[in-house]
Design a protein around this motif. Structure first.
Motif, short mmCIF file in Angstrom:
data_model
loop_
_atom_site.label_atom_id
_atom_site.label_comp_id
_atom_site.label_asym_id
_atom_site.label_seq_id
_atom_site.Cartn_x
_atom_site.Cartn_y
_atom_site.Cartn_z
N THR A 159 1.08 -0.96 0.15
CA THR A 159 0.07 -0.34 -0.15
C THR A 159 1.16 1.49 0.20
O THR A 159 0.27 2.89 0.03
CB THR A 159 -0.95 -0.29 0.93
OG1 THR A 159 -0.28 -0.39 2.36
CG2 THR A 159 -1.62 -0.92 1.08
N SER A 164 2.14 0.30 -4.17
CA SER A 164 1.67 0.42 -4.75
C SER A 164 1.96 -0.09 -6.46
O SER A 164 1.70 -0.09 -7.30
CB SER A 164 1.11 1.25 -4.21
OG SER A 164 1.26 2.68 -4.50
N ALA A 179 0.00 -9.04 -3.60
CA ALA A 179 0.13 -8.13 -2.46
C ALA A 179 0.04 -8.34 -1.06
O ALA A 179 -0.86 -8.79 -0.87
CB ALA A 179 -0.96 -6.80 -3.26
N LEU A 190 -5.98 -1.91 -3.51
CA LEU A 190 -4.78 -3.28 -4.25
C LEU A 190 -5.70 -4.14 -5.95
O LEU A 190 -4.62 -4.26 -6.69
CB LEU A 190 -4.59 -3.83 -3.46
CG LEU A 190 -3.55 -3.30 -2.08
CD1 LEU A 190 -3.48 -4.22 -1.53
CD2 LEU A 190 -2.54 -2.93 -2.87
N ILE A 198 -4.56 -10.85 -2.57
CA ILE A 198 -4.14 -10.20 -1.20
C ILE A 198 -3.50 -10.75 0.09
O ILE A 198 -4.74 -11.37 0.28
CB ILE A 198 -5.07 -9.03 -0.74
CG1 ILE A 198 -4.56 -8.03 -2.40
CG2 ILE A 198 -4.61 -8.35 0.09
CD1 ILE A 198 -6.20 -7.32 -2.43
#
Length: 331
Positions: A159, A164, A179, A190, A198
């Motif tokens: 993030t 990012s 991520a 995301l 994620i």
């Protein structure tokens, strides 16, 4: 000529005072290139400089800002002409050389690259050093032979600014991106950047005390360092590559050599500060075309010089998601 800038001063009691004040071109350091700054951006290194971190800035008064984009006012070397649009990042800008948190900068012309036609001033600073660093990480993965068909690529600290950007660039380049973040509630952000999955930071570091972990990643972009980087290396697949460009977790790397000698994992350091000019120009061209994040505007929060104080406090406590762009035209 007068202009406005954020100036950091060291007081008698070794505290650091930040004020927005009027400065003169005569106050700027020597250099053959004078640029009127349109936009800058806020990076973690800028916040360290603004709070007097000696590892970044030792001489005050000082104007931070490691990123700047604008129009050339004059260039004594002849490398650029008045009115040319240029990006200036890295080298000593914003560290000991007054940086992009002022409406004018004076630097060596060798620090500047042409702003690609497909990028606006604002977009280039949404990318900034974070985008350049992320792009260099992706380039190094590619040159190490880690291609999209190899498998999932992990991005830690996803993030943040570099994280990012790495998610967005890898996705644009055709990779399946996982991520990782220590923050909750950013799944939609995301996913919009292109993350296929994620996971939490705890999932990455689970059982990290073991000498090796189950093989998961074809490659990784790590912006955290410390225990997170160690866990990533231990869980990278045979022949995989991990790039390292951050230290927010720790500067220490406490682990064994098993990932390197039993799985042939490679760890590549990424430094955009002294990145050679030809690679720097190539990366900016890619960022303006095939690697340009699909939803760049979603990553941007804009402020003026007057709004920097609260943004500096936010980035120091880990409260920034995406990129903060500083508008110098309205400051």
């Amino acid at each position: 000529m007068k202009f406005r800038a954020l100036v950091v001063e060291k007081t008698a009691d070794k505290r650091f005072l930040r004020t927005i004040r009027e400065r003169s071109l005569a106050d700027l350091p020597e250099g053959d290139l004078l640029v009127r700054v349109h936009y800058s951006s806020l990076n973690y290194k800028d916040a360290l400089s603004a709070t007097g971190h000696p590892g970044v800035t030792r001489h005050f008064p000082h104007t931070p800002g490691i990123d700047a984009v604008g129009e050339v006012v004059s260039c004594d070397s002849g490398a650029f002409s008045a009115g040319d649009r240029v990006i200036v990042t890295s080298y000593d800008l914003g560290m000991e050389t007054d940086g992009g948190f002022g409406q004018y900068i004076r630097v060596p012309s060798s620090w500047a690259v042409w702003l690609p036609e497909n990028l606006t001033f604002r977009e280039s600073m949404a990318l900034g050093t974070a985008g350049l660093t992320a792009a260099l990480s992706v380039l190094r993965l590619q040159r190490a032979g880690v291609h999209p068909e190899a498998g999932e690529i992990l991005v830690t600290g996803a993030t943040g600014g570099v994280g990012s950007m790495a998610v967005a660039i890898l996705s644009r380049a055709g990779y399946r991106v996982v991520a990782s973040t220590g923050k909750s509630g950013y799944e939609e952000f995301l996913t919009a950047l292109g993350a296929a999955r994620i996971i939490s930071r705890d999932e990455v570091t689970a059982f990290a005390e073991k000498p090796l972990l189950a093989e998961k990643w074809a490659g990784a972009v790590d912006v955290v360092g410390g225990a997170t980087l160690a866990a990533v290396l231990k869980s990278t697949r045979y022949g995989g590559t991990v790039t390292c460009c951050g230290l927010v977790g720790s500067t220490e790397l406490n682990m064994n050599v098993y990932p390197f000698i039993l799985r042939g994992v490679s760890l590549l350091g990424v430094d955009s500060v002294q990145c050679p000019y030809d690679i720097r120009q190539e990366l900016w061209q890619r960022l303006a075309s095939e690697w340009k994040p699909a939803h760049l505007e979603r990553m941007i929060r804009e402020c003026t010089l007057a709004g920097l104080e609260q943004e500096i406090a936010a980035i120091l406590r880990g409260g920034i998601t995406g990129r903060v762009v500083v508008n110098l035209l309205e400051s």
